[in-house]
Design a protein around this motif. Sequence first.
Motif, PDB file in Angstrom:
ATOM      1  N   ILE A   7       0.807  -1.156  -0.221  1.00  0.00           N
ATOM      2  CA  ILE A   7       0.067  -0.009   0.039  1.00  0.00           C
ATOM      3  C   ILE A   7       1.041   1.096  -0.143  1.00  0.00           C
ATOM      4  O   ILE A   7       1.382   1.423   1.206  1.00  0.00           O
ATOM      5  CB  ILE A   7      -1.103  -0.194   1.226  1.00  0.00           C
ATOM      6  N   ALA A   8       0.605   1.634  -0.745  1.00  0.00           N
ATOM      7  CA  ALA A   8       1.312   3.275  -1.036  1.00  0.00           C
ATOM      8  C   ALA A   8       1.202   4.496  -1.202  1.00  0.00           C
ATOM      9  O   ALA A   8      -0.329   4.871  -1.288  1.00  0.00           O
ATOM     10  CB  ALA A   8       2.002   3.072  -2.271  1.00  0.00           C
ATOM     11  N   VAL A  43      13.128  -2.112  -4.750  1.00  0.00           N
ATOM     12  CA  VAL A  43      11.900  -2.998  -5.291  1.00  0.00           C
ATOM     13  C   VAL A  43      12.055  -4.366  -4.780  1.00  0.00           C
ATOM     14  O   VAL A  43      10.519  -5.059  -4.567  1.00  0.00           O
ATOM     15  CB  VAL A  43      11.873  -2.492  -6.521  1.00  0.00           C
ATOM     16  N   ARG A  44      12.926  -4.480  -5.825  1.00  0.00           N
ATOM     17  CA  ARG A  44      13.294  -6.701  -5.736  1.00  0.00           C
ATOM     18  C   ARG A  44      12.972  -6.810  -3.494  1.00  0.00           C
ATOM     19  O   ARG A  44      12.521  -8.061  -3.677  1.00  0.00           O
ATOM     20  CB  ARG A  44      14.297  -6.546  -6.116  1.00  0.00           C
ATOM     21  N   TYR A  54       1.031  -6.824   4.737  1.00  0.00           N
ATOM     22  CA  TYR A  54       0.725  -5.398   4.356  1.00  0.00           C
ATOM     23  C   TYR A  54       2.466  -4.832   4.629  1.00  0.00           C
ATOM     24  O   TYR A  54       3.059  -4.761   5.562  1.00  0.00           O
ATOM     25  CB  TYR A  54      -0.398  -4.725   4.780  1.00  0.00           C
ATOM     26  N   LEU A  55       3.363  -4.021   3.166  1.00  0.00           N
ATOM     27  CA  LEU A  55       3.815  -3.491   3.322  1.00  0.00           C
ATOM     28  C   LEU A  55       2.794  -1.880   3.719  1.00  0.00           C
ATOM     29  O   LEU A  55       2.095  -1.233   2.387  1.00  0.00           O
ATOM     30  CB  LEU A  55       4.897  -3.538   2.496  1.00  0.00           C
ATOM     31  N   ILE A  56       3.554  -1.166   4.072  1.00  0.00           N
ATOM     32  CA  ILE A  56       2.855   0.566   4.046  1.00  0.00           C
ATOM     33  C   ILE A  56       3.787   1.460   3.680  1.00  0.00           C
ATOM     34  O   ILE A  56       5.149   1.731   4.599  1.00  0.00           O
ATOM     35  CB  ILE A  56       2.011   0.769   5.216  1.00  0.00           C
ATOM     36  N   LEU A  57       3.833   1.613   1.740  1.00  0.00           N
ATOM     37  CA  LEU A  57       5.216   2.501   1.691  1.00  0.00           C
ATOM     38  C   LEU A  57       4.568   3.947   1.816  1.00  0.00           C
ATOM     39  O   LEU A  57       4.226   4.194   1.437  1.00  0.00           O
ATOM     40  CB  LEU A  57       5.584   2.626   0.290  1.00  0.00           C
ATOM     41  N   ASP A  58       5.461   4.629   2.887  1.00  0.00           N
ATOM     42  CA  ASP A  58       5.381   5.815   3.547  1.00  0.00           C
ATOM     43  C   ASP A  58       5.950   7.171   2.375  1.00  0.00           C
ATOM     44  O   ASP A  58       7.509   7.213   2.379  1.00  0.00           O
ATOM     45  CB  ASP A  58       5.424   6.849   4.501  1.00  0.00           C
ATOM     46  N   LEU A  59       6.019   7.555   1.263  1.00  0.00           N
ATOM     47  CA  LEU A  59       6.123   8.218   0.106  1.00  0.00           C
ATOM     48  C   LEU A  59       6.884   9.668   0.499  1.00  0.00           C
ATOM     49  O   LEU A  59       6.056  10.218   0.996  1.00  0.00           O
ATOM     50  CB  LEU A  59       5.835   8.303  -0.808  1.00  0.00           C
ATOM     51  N   GLY A  60       7.690  10.091  -0.054  1.00  0.00           N
ATOM     52  CA  GLY A  60       7.973  11.629   0.018  1.00  0.00           C
ATOM     53  C   GLY A  60       6.973  12.552  -0.268  1.00  0.00           C
ATOM     54  O   GLY A  60       5.703  12.357  -1.360  1.00  0.00           O
ATOM     55  N   VAL A  76       9.008   8.957  -6.201  1.00  0.00           N
ATOM     56  CA  VAL A  76       7.772   8.711  -5.645  1.00  0.00           C
ATOM     57  C   VAL A  76       6.882   7.784  -6.597  1.00  0.00           C
ATOM     58  O   VAL A  76       6.437   7.510  -6.193  1.00  0.00           O
ATOM     59  CB  VAL A  76       7.706   9.913  -5.205  1.00  0.00           C
ATOM     60  N   LEU A  77       7.264   8.843  -7.503  1.00  0.00           N
ATOM     61  CA  LEU A  77       5.819   8.085  -9.037  1.00  0.00           C
ATOM     62  C   LEU A  77       6.421   6.336  -9.338  1.00  0.00           C
ATOM     63  O   LEU A  77       5.442   5.730  -9.183  1.00  0.00           O
ATOM     64  CB  LEU A  77       6.232   8.616 -10.394  1.00  0.00           C
ATOM     65  N   ASP A  78       7.303   6.085  -8.908  1.00  0.00           N
ATOM     66  CA  ASP A  78       7.842   4.533  -9.316  1.00  0.00           C
ATOM     67  C   ASP A  78       7.578   3.521  -7.986  1.00  0.00           C
ATOM     68  O   ASP A  78       6.974   2.613  -8.617  1.00  0.00           O
ATOM     69  CB  ASP A  78       8.707   4.454  -9.880  1.00  0.00           C
ATOM     70  N   PHE A  79       7.765   4.501  -7.029  1.00  0.00           N
ATOM     71  CA  PHE A  79       7.340   3.661  -5.820  1.00  0.00           C
ATOM     72  C   PHE A  79       5.485   3.575  -5.934  1.00  0.00           C
ATOM     73  O   PHE A  79       5.075   2.700  -5.595  1.00  0.00           O
ATOM     74  CB  PHE A  79       7.560   4.194  -4.647  1.00  0.00           C
ATOM     75  N   PHE A  80       5.209   4.537  -5.910  1.00  0.00           N
ATOM     76  CA  PHE A  80       3.638   4.934  -6.509  1.00  0.00           C
ATOM     77  C   PHE A  80       2.900   3.719  -7.188  1.00  0.00           C
ATOM     78  O   PHE A  80       1.815   3.147  -6.656  1.00  0.00           O
ATOM     79  CB  PHE A  80       3.486   6.435  -6.211  1.00  0.00           C
TER      80      PHE A  80
END
Lengths: 323, 188
Positions: free
Chosen positions: A8-9, A109-110, A119-125, A132-136
Amino acid sequence: MSASPTMIAIGGGKGGVGKSVVSILLGQWLARFGKSTVLVDLDLGGANIHTLLGIKDPPASIHDLILRKTDSFEDIAISTQVEQLRVVCGASEILSAANPVFAQKLKIVRKLAEIDADYLILDLGAGTSFDVLDFFLLADLQVIVTTSEPVSIYNAYGFLRNAVYRRLTQLVREYPEWKSLIRSAMDPRNSFNIRTVRGLYDRLSEEADPDLLNTLSEETRKIRPAVIVNQVREPREQNTSRILQQVADRYLMVQVRDLGSVLYDPQIQAMVSRMVPLVSRNGIAGAFESMQQIATALMNGTNGTGRIATNGTSHVAQALERL
Amino acid sequence: MNDEDFSTPKPGPSSPEPEETIRHQGPASPSMLGQSPEERRNHPRFEVSVRVHLTIFAEISGMPGFASGDRSRMKVIREGFSNDLSESGICVVLDDRVTGIPLQQLVGRKVKLHLEWTQPDEDGLKVLGQVAWGREKDDVVRLGIQFTDLSVADRKTLGRLCQHDESELSRISNLWELLVAEPRPPSS
């Protein structure tokens, strides 16, 4: 526990809208519901999750992975006060970590896909950098956090718009002429008079390969972000998600889902100011109650997010391919 | 327009059947006479954001939901917004349900509309209309309203409004004014 975690980004463009707070409260509730959850602070230029969790000096951070001190997120995921909730701290004090080179991003990413969790929660900048967009875009559930203030909505929409065009340019990277056209179309006042993604497709359909056009259309349809409206004081402010739904549908051909809203909660600000860990609050009220409802709906798929129950592996594999 | 745009997640306890649309069966307004439903829609529809101040008039004194007595009290006023507009009618999404008045009673009612938008060079538009259909889903009430007795000037104003090409940012701004900002009282 699932073979590969559901990612979840949490993004949104503007700083200060509460992405990190939403990430922590969501992670807390998923963990309290018995789901193994890892919060990953991917705000590589301004990491703050550890501070909000009351961790003053993290013993490990994502920097250890980037510098190859370890080869696994498992080694740098720190336990928190909440059972089943771990955190991977960011590394804003290390300049090189803020702008990972391509190989480092690929590695992150790998390795994310290998974390042993539900669940993974990715807190983006904040902002709309490619990182940021790629992780999203690689996440199974893409969440945009905004407040009801116009500037926050502009930024949230801009973030989504950039994400859509980022995906489109990735898909046409082997077609320089179309890449150039898509980059031009990103300018709302472009000389081609292309004002919407639909207009872009109309233009492409005049000359581009129909298969390519189908691919673009299918891939952008897969971008189905969900919106959380944060710091809501008045019921009307909940309509903020409608604004994003309508504008994204019309101009980007993207269907935005409404994940719910979080009440403005002065206790949150007080806890942050006093460096009291957000997960230490007793009782369920205000923002905590709002996030409990969002987490419950998310787990049950009752907010139109049933899709995230699927295993995230294929999504990450696709993301790796694009990167 | 997309019906899902305005849906809210929790159906209200008093909602009628979801997506049930109640259409006007009574005498048509002058502009509707002799027209088939298809003909009534022969004006293209535009996604233009406008705020709507709606005055709904009772047909006779003592109708449910309307105050009885002198004619000036036989009306209810509601606020709403629309982004579905044509030169012949408008779909209005009400801010609040019209409590006390069954949807069936609203359909066919004469209404006065005050449309406001955020273009600086326009003062808005006041026109008359008739509720052609009503729909309630998930506690959100939509009314389809046919304009009646439009003057030439009104038609020109509507035409200009419908042709206005909103940019993304101005659309966000307009929607914010309509949906989030505190409603302004209607100007007299």
